[in-house]
Design a protein around this motif. Structure first.
Motif, PDB file in Angstrom:
ATOM      1  N   MET A   1       0.839  -1.194   0.000  1.00 46.01           N
ATOM      2  CA  MET A   1       0.000   0.000   0.000  1.00 46.01           C
ATOM      3  C   MET A   1       0.874   1.244   0.000  1.00 46.01           C
ATOM      4  O   MET A   1       1.559   1.514   0.978  1.00 46.01           O
ATOM      5  CB  MET A   1      -0.865   0.008   1.248  1.00 46.01           C
ATOM      6  CG  MET A   1      -2.040  -0.905   1.131  1.00 46.01           C
ATOM      7  SD  MET A   1      -2.792  -1.133   2.722  1.00 46.01           S
ATOM      8  CE  MET A   1      -1.558  -2.150   3.523  1.00 46.01           C
TER       9      MET A   1
ATOM     10  N   PRO B   1      -3.804   9.223  -4.899  1.00 46.00           N
ATOM     11  CA  PRO B   1      -4.023   8.842  -6.295  1.00 46.00           C
ATOM     12  C   PRO B   1      -4.500  10.050  -7.092  1.00 46.00           C
ATOM     13  O   PRO B   1      -5.185  10.917  -6.549  1.00 46.00           O
ATOM     14  CB  PRO B   1      -5.140   7.798  -6.205  1.00 46.00           C
ATOM     15  CG  PRO B   1      -5.325   7.492  -4.779  1.00 46.00           C
ATOM     16  CD  PRO B   1      -4.766   8.617  -4.001  1.00 46.00           C
TER      17      PRO B   1
ATOM     18  N   PRO C   1     -11.257   3.416  -3.779  1.00 48.17           N
ATOM     19  CA  PRO C   1      -9.825   3.304  -4.080  1.00 48.17           C
ATOM     20  C   PRO C   1      -9.345   4.206  -5.200  1.00 48.17           C
ATOM     21  O   PRO C   1      -8.156   4.502  -5.283  1.00 48.17           O
ATOM     22  CB  PRO C   1      -9.645   1.820  -4.435  1.00 48.17           C
ATOM     23  CG  PRO C   1     -11.003   1.267  -4.656  1.00 48.17           C
ATOM     24  CD  PRO C   1     -11.973   2.148  -3.934  1.00 48.17           C
TER      25      PRO C   1
ATOM     26  N   ASN D   1      -5.748   6.155  -1.329  1.00 50.31           N
ATOM     27  CA  ASN D   1      -4.900   4.987  -1.098  1.00 50.31           C
ATOM     28  C   ASN D   1      -5.010   4.584   0.353  1.00 50.31           C
ATOM     29  O   ASN D   1      -5.248   5.420   1.219  1.00 50.31           O
ATOM     30  CB  ASN D   1      -3.436   5.349  -1.356  1.00 50.31           C
ATOM     31  CG  ASN D   1      -3.068   5.092  -2.789  1.00 50.31           C
ATOM     32  OD1 ASN D   1      -3.710   4.298  -3.470  1.00 50.31           O
ATOM     33  ND2 ASN D   1      -2.048   5.773  -3.252  1.00 50.31           N
ATOM     34  N   ARG D   2      -4.777   3.313   0.600  1.00 52.12           N
ATOM     35  CA  ARG D   2      -4.629   2.841   1.968  1.00 52.12           C
ATOM     36  C   ARG D   2      -5.796   3.210   2.878  1.00 52.12           C
ATOM     37  O   ARG D   2      -5.643   3.864   3.900  1.00 52.12           O
ATOM     38  CB  ARG D   2      -3.330   3.395   2.565  1.00 52.12           C
ATOM     39  CG  ARG D   2      -2.833   2.501   3.687  1.00 52.12           C
ATOM     40  CD  ARG D   2      -1.610   2.982   4.381  1.00 52.12           C
ATOM     41  NE  ARG D   2      -1.244   2.010   5.391  1.00 52.12           N
ATOM     42  CZ  ARG D   2      -1.859   1.929   6.564  1.00 52.12           C
ATOM     43  NH1 ARG D   2      -2.790   2.765   6.903  1.00 52.12           N
ATOM     44  NH2 ARG D   2      -1.493   0.983   7.416  1.00 52.12           N
TER      45      ARG D   2
END
Ligand code: FES
Ligand code: FES
Lengths: 754, 152
Positions: free
Chosen positions: A1, A6, A104, A108-109
């Protein structure tokens, strides 16, 4: 991850009309499980301008920050937006925090676990905040035709000093949202922080104390049915047959059927731990009616043979895992421990020549420690809402790790991942349990079968007996001393069912010339999962208890002895891969020594024990002080020294630290799940003793090392050191060492009440 | 099934349910009052604590048929504007972590203060020992009750 933001197609503005439809972005009416009140609706801005994944601003200056990570009580929903807000230069009072769905493409994560939220979010969140701030500066500069460098901002206002112009963020938001996203932005210096480091109240506080629907279990939509599962009564058993007719005609019951939660060939991921692949589902009109049917259901179970499944590995390599058949008992586990102690383990690390050192020793100290399986026992039992239609699935419930379950749901439902929407409920506790989210698959399968929205709930008994436990462990430490009681060598052999607890490169590795670490593991059909500081939560207790005993044998003060070892690791480390910073480690011990008045006598009748551990990138030392007035154990005080770098939300951090300490005292004294023929011996809180108000420490003090370093973990690191600090304090109080967790039976044997 | 008229948070509500249904599930499933939580179903955790005629009771173990004309208060009805002295103290001490047990904690504490406006530490421990908090917010709960008691 990875932890960058993003890139995605930013929308220039968002119309608030999405509210009623439960749109992805303006979804809090849906998440709250109830419609907004007319007043709340009227107060909503009509338009929002989105500056990036995390920030949207309305023309009236209202600011909404998304909290991307799931919240299970560690305060991420408050602390992470605080980081954003600080860089954004916004007035915290005007900020609304909204829980983001699993998304997503934007985030992220979206994972809560490993105490990594703040650590891994630190840079991305600051960057996101600073980027949005920079865009607002740009907009103001364009609007006022002045150089952007002359613009400043604070508390949601933009200023131009020379012209005396100012405007709110809201006035510039529409222009800012059309500007290109700057690539390089200036982050603040620590001295410029105005929100980070200042305690802010939990953003859900009011909703919690007024009983608003916040949790998965609270969710309800029109036409929703209630579902429960019946799982096999023992580990190692599986469903043979079910007589649905036995309960189908009971009042309020709609359907009874077996469910299968994974396709045979499915390539599982690391978090795809499912204890029982087949279960029985009962669906009806209300929780109580379904519970009655559950009690009366006629199902037969059989002992399962060895089973195998495929697990995805790194770089496309899959492995085949075998789950042994048979019914396991705690007695059998003890025998395994004894056998394995006699056999050599896998050598995980070796420095110098430990064999030779032991052969030359004039004294060898050997001690063995054990700990049982533990159930997480989150206060909110497993539950999940699902509404699966022909080609879409909407899932809402507790999960720490949506990205690890979305593929499993998709595969089982036979839909592309993109058609699965997981929304994140506030969780009534997690502690690692909810990184494994097969309850979401179960709910989805049930909804698909009955063709209606359903909410599935585990009873407390289902929850306590379905697995994903903290493993059972043992460790044997040996020390070789010469005639002058100098430490020549240290040997640890540790293992568990089904995993080893060893972190072979952590302290005291690196501080001892001759060092040997061996590990072993033995598979089991009792499923395990991450439990607050996995592995560390046991090995810290064994190691730190042993060091205490070793210090005594060597005639040294326990803190001074540890500092000596750390000094060795600092100045002349043994080996290369030492996985800790000896200086930071030593500094928490020094701090706890000072704050606990270690070197002054304790209050009359009180006894201090110390322990320290490093995990989740943070250093913690703790001193536990107990008393035994009238043969009753009281944990009088716990003093903790913590180095987790910059503390974002201090009061919430202290709350979390207190929680870790209380959890440690509770599990050290009481935590235990044992098994007989595969059946857990405890099913509810009348049998499973949990720490309560009366047994909680009377006082807890938490001191943070103020070193300006980037933040690291906090939810877990306070937990592992408690066990040994308590054991070491109990040794001073009773003259007895405590080798076996939980400590309650030994206390009772010594006629000490808790 | 049978009809019951229940006095809840000052309002009379009618439900048609199995007489054995615990009041917890009547509140949660039938009346949409989900502030009262399920934790164990056997009166061992306190998550479901409500007031029956001002006394703290475990709603998971109280059949709806036993309520009669008794008046029920749930967390939703504890105050109009989140301004009960305990709710304010809970805010001041920022007590919750996950929050799941907290409605039950507050309801137990409210019944205690009604009985004993100036409770000793021991009174607090006795009254609150039935309420589990898995997150371990016990010290804050105690402090918040003391603050509330002072502000009464
Ligand atoms: S749910 Fe009633 S006491 Fe636990
Ligand atoms: S705050 Fe989580 S159980 Fe009490």
């Amino acid at each position: 991850m990875s932890s960058s933001i993003p890139s995605y197609n930013r929308r220039k503005f968002l119309k608030a009309t999405g509210i009623a439809g439960g749109g992805l972005l303006l979804n809090f009416s849906w998440l709250a499980g109830q419609a907004l009140t007319p007043q709340e609706l009227a107060a909503m801005p009509a338009e929002w301008f989105e500056l990036n994944s995390f920030v949207k601003i309305a023309a009236n200056g209202a600011v909404t920050l998304y909290s991307a990570n799931p919240e299970f009580g560690s305060n991420v929903k408050t602390s992470m937006p605080m980081i954003l807000a600080d860089e954004l230069n916004v007035d915290w009072q005007k900020v609304t925090v909204e829980q983001a769905d699993f998304f997503p493409k934007r985030f992220n994560r979206q994972f809560t676990g490993g105490s990594q939220g703040i650590r891994q979010g630190w840079k991305p969140l600051r960057t996101a905040g600073a980027t949005a701030r920079q865009m607002l500066h740009e907009a103001a500069a364009q609007n006022w035709s002045v150089p952007v460098a002359e613009i400043s901002s604070a508390n949601g206002m933009l200023h131009h000093k020379n012209s005396g112009k100012s405007a709110s963020f809201g006035e510039m938001a529409s222009l800012a949202a059309t500007l290109p996203v700057p690539k390089n932005v200036q982050l603040k210096k620590e001295s410029e922080f105005s929100i980070i480091g200042k305690s802010k109240k939990n953003v859900d506080l009011k909703n919690i104390i007024t009983g608003k629907p916040l949790f998965g279990i609270d969710h309800k939509v029109p036409g929703m049915l209630y579902a429960m599962i019946v799982h096999p009564p023992a580990f190692g058993m599986r469903l043979k047959s079910v007589d649905a007719a036995s309960v189908k005609l009971m009042p309020g019951i709609k359907d009874v059927f077996p469910i299968k939660i994974m396709n045979e060939e499915y390539l599982r991921n690391f978090f795809d731990t499912a204890t029982f692949i087949e279960m029985v589902a009962i669906v009806g009109n209300s929780t109580w009616e379904v519970m009655q049917a559950k009690k009366n259901l006629n199902a037969t179970w059989e002992v399962a043979p060895d089973t195998t499944f495929k697990m995805a590995g790194f770089q496309g390599n899959s492995t085949t895992q075998t789950i042994p058949g048979g019914l396991e008992s705690t007695e059998g586990h003890r025998k395994v421990f004894e056998e394995m102690r006699k056999k050599p383990g896998n050598i995980l690390r070796k420095d110098g020549n430990p064999e030779e050192a032991f052969s030359k020793a004039s004294k060898i100290i050997e001690r063995t420690y054990t700990a049982p399986f533990l159930a997480h026992n989150t206060m909110e039992p497993v539950n999940c809402f699902a509404h699966v239609t022909k080609d879409k699935a909407l899932i809402y419930g507790p999960t720490q790790a949506p990205e690890f379950i979305v593929g499993t749901i998709a595969d089982r439902l036979g839909m592309p991942k993109e058609n699965i929407q997981i929304n994140l409920a506030r969780m009534g506790g997690g502690f690692g349990l909810r990184a494994y989210s097969h309850h979401m698959v179960e709910a989805a399968v049930i909804s698909q079968k009955v063709g209606a929205p359903i909410k599935m709930l585990y009873t407390r008994e289902d929850d306590m007996t379905y697995g994903i436990y903290r493993p059972t462990y043992t460790a044997t430490y040996r020390a070789a001393l010469d005639q002058q009681n100098n430490l020549l060598a240290l040997h640890v052999k540790a293992g568990g069912i089904p995993e080893s607890p060893l972190h072979q490169n952590r302290f005291p590795a690196g501080a001892i010339d001759n060092y040997l670490a061996e590990g072993w593991e033995k598979s089991s059909n009792i499923t395990i999962g991450a439990f607050r500081a996995p592995r560390s939560n046991f090995i810290a207790s064994a190691e730190q208890s042993f060091l205490d005993e070793l210090a005594e044998a060597m005639g040294k003060d326990p803190i001074a002895f540890r500092l000596e070892l750390l000094n060795r690791a600092m100045t002349n480390p043994v080996g290369k891969n030492n996985d800790y910073d000896a200086k930071r480690y030593a500094s928490v011990l020094e701090l706890v020594r000072e704050k606990s008045n270690w070197n002054s006598p304790s209050d009359a009748g009180n006894h201090k024990g110390v322990s320290a551990y490093f995990c989740h990138n943070s250093y913690v030392a703790e001193v536990v002080e107990t008393s035994l007035k009238n043969n009753k154990l009281v944990v009088e005080k716990v003093v903790a020294a913590v180095d987790c770098g910059i503390v974002v939300n201090p009061d919430a951090a202290i709350n979390m630290a207190e929680g870790g300490i209380v959890d440690g005292v509770g599990n050290a004294l009481f935590g235990e799940l044992s098994f007989n023929e595969g059946i857990p011996d405890k099913k509810n809180f009348d049998q499973y003793k949990m720490i309560r108000q009366k047994e909680a420490p009377r006082k807890i003090e938490v001191h943070f090392v103020n070193n300006g370093k980037e933040p690291t973990g906090l939810g877990e690191p306070l937990f592992p050191p408690v066990f040994a600090a308590l054991a070491n304090s109990l040794y001073k109080a009773t003259g007895k060492r405590f080798y076996e967790q939980p400590f309650l039976p030994q206390l009772k044997a010594n006629e000490i009440a808790v | 099934m049978a009809k019951f008229q229940l006095k809840i948070n000052g309002k009379t509500q009618t439900v048609d349910v199995d007489p054995n249904t615990p009041i917890l599930w009547v509140l949660r499933d039938h009346l949409n009052l989900v502030g009262t939580k399920y934790g164990c179903g056997i009166a061992a955790c306190g998550a479901c604590t409500i007031h029956l005629n001002g006394v703290a009771v475990r709603s998971c173990s109280l059949p709806v048929s036993s309520i009669g004309t008794g008046s029920i208060t749930t967390i939703e009805g504890l105050s109009q504007n989140a301004d009960h002295v305990l709710q304010k103290a809970w805010e001041e001490h920022d007590v919750p972590q996950c929050g799941y047990c907290q409605a039950g904690q507050i309801m137990s504490a409210a019944a205690l203060l009604k009985r004993k406006p100036k409770p000793s530490d021991k009174d607090i421990e006795d009254a609150m020992n039935g309420n589990l908090c898995r997150c371990g917010t016990y010290l804050r709960i105690k402090e918040a009750i003391k603050t509330a008691s002072k502000n009464l």
